[in-house]
Write a protein that holds these residues in place. Structure first.
Motif, PDB file in Angstrom:
ATOM      1  N   ASP A   1      58.419  23.958  13.614  1.00 47.36           N
ATOM      2  CA  ASP A   1      57.616  23.137  14.530  1.00 47.36           C
ATOM      3  C   ASP A   1      57.021  23.961  15.675  1.00 47.36           C
ATOM      4  OD1 ASP A   1      58.051  20.711  13.167  1.00 47.36           O
ATOM      5  OD2 ASP A   1      60.037  20.532  14.081  1.00 47.36           O
ATOM      6  N   ASN A   2      57.744  24.989  16.107  1.00 56.32           N
ATOM      7  CA  ASN A   2      57.259  25.844  17.197  1.00 56.32           C
ATOM      8  C   ASN A   2      57.222  27.283  16.683  1.00 56.32           C
ATOM      9  OD1 ASN A   2      56.881  27.433  19.505  1.00 56.32           O
ATOM     10  ND2 ASN A   2      58.039  26.026  20.803  1.00 56.32           N
ATOM     11  N   PHE A   3      56.069  27.685  16.153  1.00 54.14           N
ATOM     12  CA  PHE A   3      55.983  28.998  15.508  1.00 54.14           C
ATOM     13  C   PHE A   3      56.169  30.133  16.508  1.00 54.14           C
ATOM     14  CE2 PHE A   3      53.505  32.698  14.029  1.00 54.14           C
ATOM     15  CZ  PHE A   3      54.241  32.984  12.894  1.00 54.14           C
ATOM     16  N   LYS A   4      55.641  29.973  17.714  1.00 51.73           N
ATOM     17  CA  LYS A   4      55.759  31.036  18.708  1.00 51.73           C
ATOM     18  C   LYS A   4      57.224  31.332  19.004  1.00 51.73           C
ATOM     19  CE  LYS A   4      54.350  32.419  23.362  1.00 51.73           C
ATOM     20  NZ  LYS A   4      53.601  32.045  24.582  1.00 51.73           N
ATOM     21  N   ALA A   5      57.999  30.283  19.224  1.00 49.14           N
ATOM     22  CA  ALA A   5      59.428  30.469  19.495  1.00 49.14           C
ATOM     23  C   ALA A   5      60.132  31.076  18.282  1.00 49.14           C
ATOM     24  CB  ALA A   5      60.068  29.128  19.860  1.00 49.14           C
ATOM     25  N   TYR A   6      59.796  30.567  17.107  1.00 53.89           N
ATOM     26  CA  TYR A   6      60.360  31.071  15.845  1.00 53.89           C
ATOM     27  C   TYR A   6      60.059  32.562  15.695  1.00 53.89           C
ATOM     28  CZ  TYR A   6      60.701  31.605  10.721  1.00 53.89           C
ATOM     29  OH  TYR A   6      60.988  32.034   9.446  1.00 53.89           O
ATOM     30  N   LEU A   7      58.806  32.922  15.943  1.00 52.48           N
ATOM     31  CA  LEU A   7      58.353  34.307  15.789  1.00 52.48           C
ATOM     32  C   LEU A   7      59.037  35.233  16.782  1.00 52.48           C
ATOM     33  CD1 LEU A   7      56.322  36.316  14.499  1.00 52.48           C
ATOM     34  CD2 LEU A   7      54.695  35.626  16.255  1.00 52.48           C
ATOM     35  N   PHE A   8      59.135  34.794  18.031  1.00 49.34           N
ATOM     36  CA  PHE A   8      59.675  35.665  19.061  1.00 49.34           C
ATOM     37  C   PHE A   8      61.189  35.850  18.920  1.00 49.34           C
ATOM     38  CE2 PHE A   8      55.563  35.768  20.439  1.00 49.34           C
ATOM     39  CZ  PHE A   8      55.362  36.325  21.686  1.00 49.34           C
ATOM     40  N   VAL A   9      61.891  34.825  18.497  1.00 50.30           N
ATOM     41  CA  VAL A   9      63.334  34.967  18.257  1.00 50.30           C
ATOM     42  C   VAL A   9      63.578  35.898  17.077  1.00 50.30           C
ATOM     43  CG1 VAL A   9      65.412  33.770  17.477  1.00 50.30           C
ATOM     44  CG2 VAL A   9      63.996  32.757  19.270  1.00 50.30           C
ATOM     45  N   LEU A  10      62.814  35.697  16.011  1.00 47.89           N
ATOM     46  CA  LEU A  10      62.938  36.535  14.813  1.00 47.89           C
ATOM     47  C   LEU A  10      62.661  37.996  15.141  1.00 47.89           C
ATOM     48  CD1 LEU A  10      63.344  36.332  11.679  1.00 47.89           C
ATOM     49  CD2 LEU A  10      60.856  36.214  11.500  1.00 47.89           C
ATOM     50  N   SER A  11      61.598  38.227  15.911  1.00 53.25           N
ATOM     51  CA  SER A  11      61.203  39.602  16.228  1.00 53.25           C
ATOM     52  C   SER A  11      62.180  40.254  17.213  1.00 53.25           C
ATOM     53  CB  SER A  11      59.781  39.629  16.791  1.00 53.25           C
ATOM     54  OG  SER A  11      59.695  38.857  17.974  1.00 53.25           O
ATOM     55  N   LYS A  12      62.696  39.480  18.159  1.00 54.05           N
ATOM     56  CA  LYS A  12      63.658  40.045  19.113  1.00 54.05           C
ATOM     57  C   LYS A  12      64.916  40.506  18.395  1.00 54.05           C
ATOM     58  CE  LYS A  12      66.420  38.984  23.222  1.00 54.05           C
ATOM     59  NZ  LYS A  12      66.808  37.953  24.208  1.00 54.05           N
ATOM     60  N   ASN A  13      65.409  39.676  17.489  1.00 50.70           N
ATOM     61  CA  ASN A  13      66.607  40.050  16.727  1.00 50.70           C
ATOM     62  C   ASN A  13      66.358  41.299  15.894  1.00 50.70           C
ATOM     63  OD1 ASN A  13      67.992  37.862  17.750  1.00 50.70           O
ATOM     64  ND2 ASN A  13      67.556  36.542  16.002  1.00 50.70           N
ATOM     65  N   HIS A  14      65.178  41.359  15.273  1.00 51.16           N
ATOM     66  CA  HIS A  14      64.861  42.521  14.439  1.00 51.16           C
ATOM     67  C   HIS A  14      64.694  43.775  15.306  1.00 51.16           C
ATOM     68  CE1 HIS A  14      63.653  44.649  10.897  1.00 51.16           C
ATOM     69  NE2 HIS A  14      62.478  44.970  11.406  1.00 51.16           N
ATOM     70  N   ALA A  15      64.075  43.611  16.470  1.00 50.15           N
ATOM     71  CA  ALA A  15      63.896  44.752  17.378  1.00 50.15           C
ATOM     72  C   ALA A  15      65.244  45.328  17.810  1.00 50.15           C
ATOM     73  CB  ALA A  15      63.088  44.326  18.595  1.00 50.15           C
ATOM     74  N   LEU A  16      66.180  44.453  18.145  1.00 53.16           N
ATOM     75  CA  LEU A  16      67.510  44.916  18.565  1.00 53.16           C
ATOM     76  C   LEU A  16      68.229  45.614  17.412  1.00 53.16           C
ATOM     77  CD1 LEU A  16      68.649  41.871  20.746  1.00 53.16           C
ATOM     78  CD2 LEU A  16      67.819  44.105  21.519  1.00 53.16           C
ATOM     79  N   ASN A  17      68.060  45.080  16.204  1.00 55.44           N
ATOM     80  CA  ASN A  17      68.648  45.733  15.028  1.00 55.44           C
ATOM     81  C   ASN A  17      68.036  47.115  14.812  1.00 55.44           C
ATOM     82  OD1 ASN A  17      70.372  43.618  14.404  1.00 55.44           O
ATOM     83  ND2 ASN A  17      68.910  42.623  13.026  1.00 55.44           N
ATOM     84  N   CYS A  18      66.712  47.212  15.005  1.00 56.22           N
ATOM     85  CA  CYS A  18      66.024  48.496  14.850  1.00 56.22           C
ATOM     86  C   CYS A  18      66.501  49.503  15.888  1.00 56.22           C
ATOM     87  CB  CYS A  18      64.515  48.311  14.957  1.00 56.22           C
ATOM     88  SG  CYS A  18      63.754  47.593  13.488  1.00 56.22           S
ATOM     89  N   LEU A  19      66.712  49.052  17.115  1.00 52.71           N
ATOM     90  CA  LEU A  19      67.207  49.948  18.163  1.00 52.71           C
ATOM     91  C   LEU A  19      68.592  50.473  17.816  1.00 52.71           C
ATOM     92  CD1 LEU A  19      66.053  48.081  21.408  1.00 52.71           C
ATOM     93  CD2 LEU A  19      65.223  50.287  20.557  1.00 52.71           C
ATOM     94  N   ARG A  20      69.426  49.598  17.276  1.00 47.77           N
ATOM     95  CA  ARG A  20      70.763  50.036  16.853  1.00 47.77           C
ATOM     96  C   ARG A  20      70.657  51.045  15.708  1.00 47.77           C
ATOM     97  NH1 ARG A  20      72.348  44.647  18.499  1.00 47.77           N
ATOM     98  NH2 ARG A  20      71.622  43.742  16.538  1.00 47.77           N
ATOM     99  N   LYS A  21      69.715  50.776  14.789  1.00 42.56           N
ATOM    100  CA  LYS A  21      69.516  51.682  13.653  1.00 42.56           C
ATOM    101  C   LYS A  21      69.027  53.041  14.127  1.00 42.56           C
ATOM    102  CE  LYS A  21      66.809  52.212   9.411  1.00 42.56           C
ATOM    103  NZ  LYS A  21      65.716  51.637   8.576  1.00 42.56           N
TER     104      LYS A  21
END
Length: 200
Positions: free
Chosen positions: A71-91
């Motif tokens: 229903d809220n793509f912006k929120a969906y997108l930003f949560v998804l990307s934040k989690n992936h960004a943090l995973n990438c930083l750990r990697k």
């Protein structure tokens, strides 16, 4: 920068969920730049931000059916990307530590060509993991253990024709998975090249 009304965005998400590539391009055009800026604040790296944006949109395309329930793509997108960004930083942190160890032992790290080859075989491994248990077992017995049809049939108490059929289905599924993921990567890379969302 594109803006959509809530109803227009919902319609666009439904179109993407149904596999409409033109709608996906519109979605990408509307959000890739602001998402890149958002991720850049987290990663402090243009290269890593580019990688995260590409990965996130590739994941969105590969799991596009889920967009029908967003229903809220912006929120969906930003949560998804934040989690992936943090995973990438750990990697990245792990890779830097590993690289330091390799340098200390004078071991040459993988080449770009080797990494590309690894990516291809990783796709194959992912495809094998997604096979039904019996198909997976038969495929591994045939391709990895190099057993013949009759040997697999005897061990699993199946007919040779059943083994052959399962192997054909498994092989086709793996090829389709790899092909589909390569297409997704190509689509995202083409969009990134077209929009040039980070000017250097």
């Amino acid at each position: 920068m594109f803006e959509f009304t809530q109803s227009d965005e919902k319609e666009l998400l439904l179109q993407v969920a149904e596999g409409n590539e033109f709608a996906f391009r519109r979605l990408f055009a509307a959000y890739h730049q602001r998402l890149g800026i958002h991720i850049l604040r987290i990663t402090q790296s243009v290269e890593l931000a580019e990688e995260v944006v590409q990965d996130v949109f590739m994941k969105i395309w590969m799991t596009r059916e889920a967009l029908a329930n967003v229903d809220n793509f912006k929120a969906y997108l930003f949560v998804l990307s934040k989690n992936h960004a943090l995973n990438c930083l750990r990697k990245v942190s792990r890779e830097q530590l590993q690289l330091k160890k390799l340098e200390e032992t004078n071991i040459v790290p993988f080449t770009t060509e080797a990494q590309a080859s690894d990516h291809y075989y990783n796709l194959i491994d992912e495809a094998i993991d997604k096979l039904p248990p019996q198909q997976q077992k038969i495929y591994l017995m045939s391709r990895h253990s190099r057993l013949k049809y009759h040997e697999i049939a005897d061990e699993l108490e199946l007919s040779r024709e059943t083994v052959k059929k399962y192997l054909q289905i498994a092989t086709a599924s793996i090829k389709e998975y790899v092909h589909e993921h390569r297409e997704a990567i190509a689509l995202i890379m083409a969009l990134v090249h077209f929009f040039h969302f980070f000017k250097k």
